[in-house]
Scaffold this active site. Sequence first.
Site, PDB file in Angstrom:
ATOM      1  N   ASN A  13       0.871  -1.180   0.000  1.00  0.00           N
ATOM      2  CA  ASN A  13       0.000   0.000   0.000  1.00  0.00           C
ATOM      3  C   ASN A  13       0.907   1.228   0.000  1.00  0.00           C
ATOM      4  O   ASN A  13       1.458   1.588   1.034  1.00  0.00           O
ATOM      5  CB  ASN A  13      -0.893  -0.036   1.249  1.00  0.00           C
ATOM      6  CG  ASN A  13      -1.738   1.212   1.396  1.00  0.00           C
ATOM      7  OD1 ASN A  13      -1.850   2.017   0.459  1.00  0.00           O
ATOM      8  ND2 ASN A  13      -2.334   1.391   2.567  1.00  0.00           N
ATOM      9  N   TRP A  14       1.032   1.842  -1.170  1.00  0.00           N
ATOM     10  CA  TRP A  14       1.970   2.973  -1.280  1.00  0.00           C
ATOM     11  C   TRP A  14       1.428   4.257  -0.673  1.00  0.00           C
ATOM     12  O   TRP A  14       2.154   5.228  -0.524  1.00  0.00           O
ATOM     13  CB  TRP A  14       2.313   3.221  -2.760  1.00  0.00           C
ATOM     14  CG  TRP A  14       3.085   2.123  -3.423  1.00  0.00           C
ATOM     15  CD1 TRP A  14       3.405   0.903  -2.903  1.00  0.00           C
ATOM     16  CD2 TRP A  14       3.645   2.145  -4.748  1.00  0.00           C
ATOM     17  NE1 TRP A  14       4.120   0.171  -3.817  1.00  0.00           N
ATOM     18  CE2 TRP A  14       4.279   0.911  -4.952  1.00  0.00           C
ATOM     19  CE3 TRP A  14       3.659   3.095  -5.783  1.00  0.00           C
ATOM     20  CZ2 TRP A  14       4.934   0.587  -6.154  1.00  0.00           C
ATOM     21  CZ3 TRP A  14       4.302   2.774  -6.969  1.00  0.00           C
ATOM     22  CH2 TRP A  14       4.941   1.539  -7.141  1.00  0.00           C
ATOM     23  N   LYS A  15       0.130   4.278  -0.363  1.00  0.00           N
ATOM     24  CA  LYS A  15      -0.506   5.490   0.173  1.00  0.00           C
ATOM     25  C   LYS A  15      -0.203   6.672  -0.745  1.00  0.00           C
ATOM     26  O   LYS A  15      -0.168   6.513  -1.957  1.00  0.00           O
ATOM     27  CB  LYS A  15      -0.061   5.727   1.624  1.00  0.00           C
ATOM     28  CG  LYS A  15      -0.256   4.463   2.480  1.00  0.00           C
ATOM     29  CD  LYS A  15      -0.133   4.714   3.953  1.00  0.00           C
ATOM     30  CE  LYS A  15      -0.342   3.395   4.699  1.00  0.00           C
ATOM     31  NZ  LYS A  15      -0.385   3.549   6.141  1.00  0.00           N
ATOM     32  N   HIS A  98      -9.712   1.266   4.354  1.00  0.00           N
ATOM     33  CA  HIS A  98      -8.474   1.502   5.117  1.00  0.00           C
ATOM     34  C   HIS A  98      -8.770   2.508   6.232  1.00  0.00           C
ATOM     35  O   HIS A  98      -9.549   3.435   6.047  1.00  0.00           O
ATOM     36  CB  HIS A  98      -7.373   2.033   4.195  1.00  0.00           C
ATOM     37  CG  HIS A  98      -6.038   2.055   4.889  1.00  0.00           C
ATOM     38  ND1 HIS A  98      -5.686   3.063   5.756  1.00  0.00           N
ATOM     39  CD2 HIS A  98      -5.007   1.174   4.874  1.00  0.00           C
ATOM     40  CE1 HIS A  98      -4.479   2.796   6.250  1.00  0.00           C
ATOM     41  NE2 HIS A  98      -4.044   1.663   5.735  1.00  0.00           N
ATOM     42  N   GLU A 100      -7.245   4.960   7.347  1.00  0.00           N
ATOM     43  CA  GLU A 100      -7.007   6.375   6.997  1.00  0.00           C
ATOM     44  C   GLU A 100      -8.179   6.930   6.199  1.00  0.00           C
ATOM     45  O   GLU A 100      -8.520   8.102   6.317  1.00  0.00           O
ATOM     46  CB  GLU A 100      -5.679   6.493   6.227  1.00  0.00           C
ATOM     47  CG  GLU A 100      -4.495   6.326   7.179  1.00  0.00           C
ATOM     48  CD  GLU A 100      -3.255   5.696   6.568  1.00  0.00           C
ATOM     49  OE1 GLU A 100      -3.125   5.691   5.329  1.00  0.00           O
ATOM     50  OE2 GLU A 100      -2.409   5.213   7.348  1.00  0.00           O
ATOM     51  N   GLU A 170      -5.770  -4.723  10.494  1.00  0.00           N
ATOM     52  CA  GLU A 170      -4.763  -3.686  10.719  1.00  0.00           C
ATOM     53  C   GLU A 170      -5.070  -2.906  11.990  1.00  0.00           C
ATOM     54  O   GLU A 170      -5.849  -1.945  11.964  1.00  0.00           O
ATOM     55  CB  GLU A 170      -4.759  -2.690   9.545  1.00  0.00           C
ATOM     56  CG  GLU A 170      -4.396  -3.296   8.218  1.00  0.00           C
ATOM     57  CD  GLU A 170      -3.782  -2.243   7.295  1.00  0.00           C
ATOM     58  OE1 GLU A 170      -2.638  -2.439   6.880  1.00  0.00           O
ATOM     59  OE2 GLU A 170      -4.438  -1.224   7.021  1.00  0.00           O
ATOM     60  N   GLY A 176       2.273   2.340  10.871  1.00  0.00           N
ATOM     61  CA  GLY A 176       3.281   3.391  10.768  1.00  0.00           C
ATOM     62  C   GLY A 176       3.983   3.735  12.065  1.00  0.00           C
ATOM     63  O   GLY A 176       4.705   4.715  12.142  1.00  0.00           O
ATOM     64  N   SER A 210       2.985  -1.916  10.452  1.00  0.00           N
ATOM     65  CA  SER A 210       4.428  -2.004  10.738  1.00  0.00           C
ATOM     66  C   SER A 210       5.022  -3.378  10.442  1.00  0.00           C
ATOM     67  O   SER A 210       5.962  -3.810  11.111  1.00  0.00           O
ATOM     68  CB  SER A 210       4.719  -1.616  12.194  1.00  0.00           C
ATOM     69  OG  SER A 210       4.350  -0.267  12.420  1.00  0.00           O
ATOM     70  N   GLY A 231       2.724  -1.060   4.303  1.00  0.00           N
ATOM     71  CA  GLY A 231       2.823   0.349   3.928  1.00  0.00           C
ATOM     72  C   GLY A 231       4.275   0.757   3.764  1.00  0.00           C
ATOM     73  O   GLY A 231       4.870   0.616   2.689  1.00  0.00           O
ATOM     74  N   GLY A 232       4.879   1.233   4.827  1.00  0.00           N
ATOM     75  CA  GLY A 232       6.250   1.764   4.788  1.00  0.00           C
ATOM     76  C   GLY A 232       7.245   0.840   4.100  1.00  0.00           C
ATOM     77  O   GLY A 232       8.051   1.290   3.266  1.00  0.00           O
TER      78      GLY A 232
HETATM   79  P1  PGA Z   1       2.562   0.411   7.632  1.00  0.00           P
HETATM   80  O1  PGA Z   1       1.130   0.650   6.938  1.00  0.00           O
HETATM   81  O2  PGA Z   1       3.095  -0.894   7.112  1.00  0.00           O
HETATM   82  O3  PGA Z   1       3.390   1.584   7.204  1.00  0.00           O
HETATM   83  O4  PGA Z   1       2.321   0.369   9.112  1.00  0.00           O
HETATM   84  C1  PGA Z   1       0.241  -0.406   6.720  1.00  0.00           C
HETATM   85  C2  PGA Z   1      -1.068   0.115   6.191  1.00  0.00           C
HETATM   86  O5  PGA Z   1      -1.535   1.181   6.643  1.00  0.00           O
HETATM   87  O6  PGA Z   1      -1.682  -0.504   5.292  1.00  0.00           O
END
Ligand code: PGA
Length: 247
Positions: A13-15, A98, A100, A170, A176, A210, A231-232
């Site tokens: 997930n590149w956001k 998600h 967010e 999640e 994050g 994470s 994500g990251g």
């Molecule tokens: P993260 O994000 O791996 O940076 O914690 C995961 C996500 O929000 O899908």
Amino acid sequence: LTTYTRRPLIVGNWKMHKTLAQTRELLQALRTQALPAAVDVVVCPPFTALAAASEELRGSRIALGAQTMHEEEQGAFTGEVSPIMLRELSVSHVILGHSERRRFCGETDESIARKVRAALAHDITPIVAVGETAEEHERGLAIELAVSRTRAAFTELTQKEVARCVVAYEPIWAIGTGLVDEPTETNVVMGAIRSCLPGLQNASILYGGSMKADNAAALVKQSNIDGGLIGGASLTAQAFLAVIEIL
Ligand code: PGA
């Protein structure tokens, strides 16, 4: 790509990261690597980069996903993108709900359920994200909320349709932050998700929050964790490949 056989699945997930040039660079680095045959890999760039990503991934076994989607095929919905537009770019997966987007963009259980049905109708695999806040976690609500959000997203689906979906558990406090729960605890919540609806026994259920090379092995060893929503650690080829190789 079939995801309903509980094959290991890693989704990046590149956001809101990566310009066109950066997208091409990252995908060129990924697609030239020999990926383990047993693992399905999906990347979810921002909308602006989907067309370029689709070109870069042609002929590779990395699949393309979007980070959200509108449920209508077209219409007066300023700023939105439809399932038809995604299919045109060979998008096969879409992240829905998600945290967010629930928090910043007003997505609700009801709107997510509509999007899930639209995705399935257009042969796009929904990856539905559910998870609790730190406060809800402390109050012992993780299982209850994960189960109620999963059921809400899949209302009105047949068992066969549910089996075509992916759930990503999640915990919001793990996204994050570098914080990860005990894998055995995470597995208990994910086991509750798996048994909360007929059809999920055969679906891929991912962990997200994470996840990276350091902690992935302990997570995917658990009986209910089929892979990860990353994500990251999906933003560089090195970090993403390191996770993929662990599955
Ligand atoms: P993260 O994000 O791996 O940076 O914690 C995961 C996500 O929000 O899908």
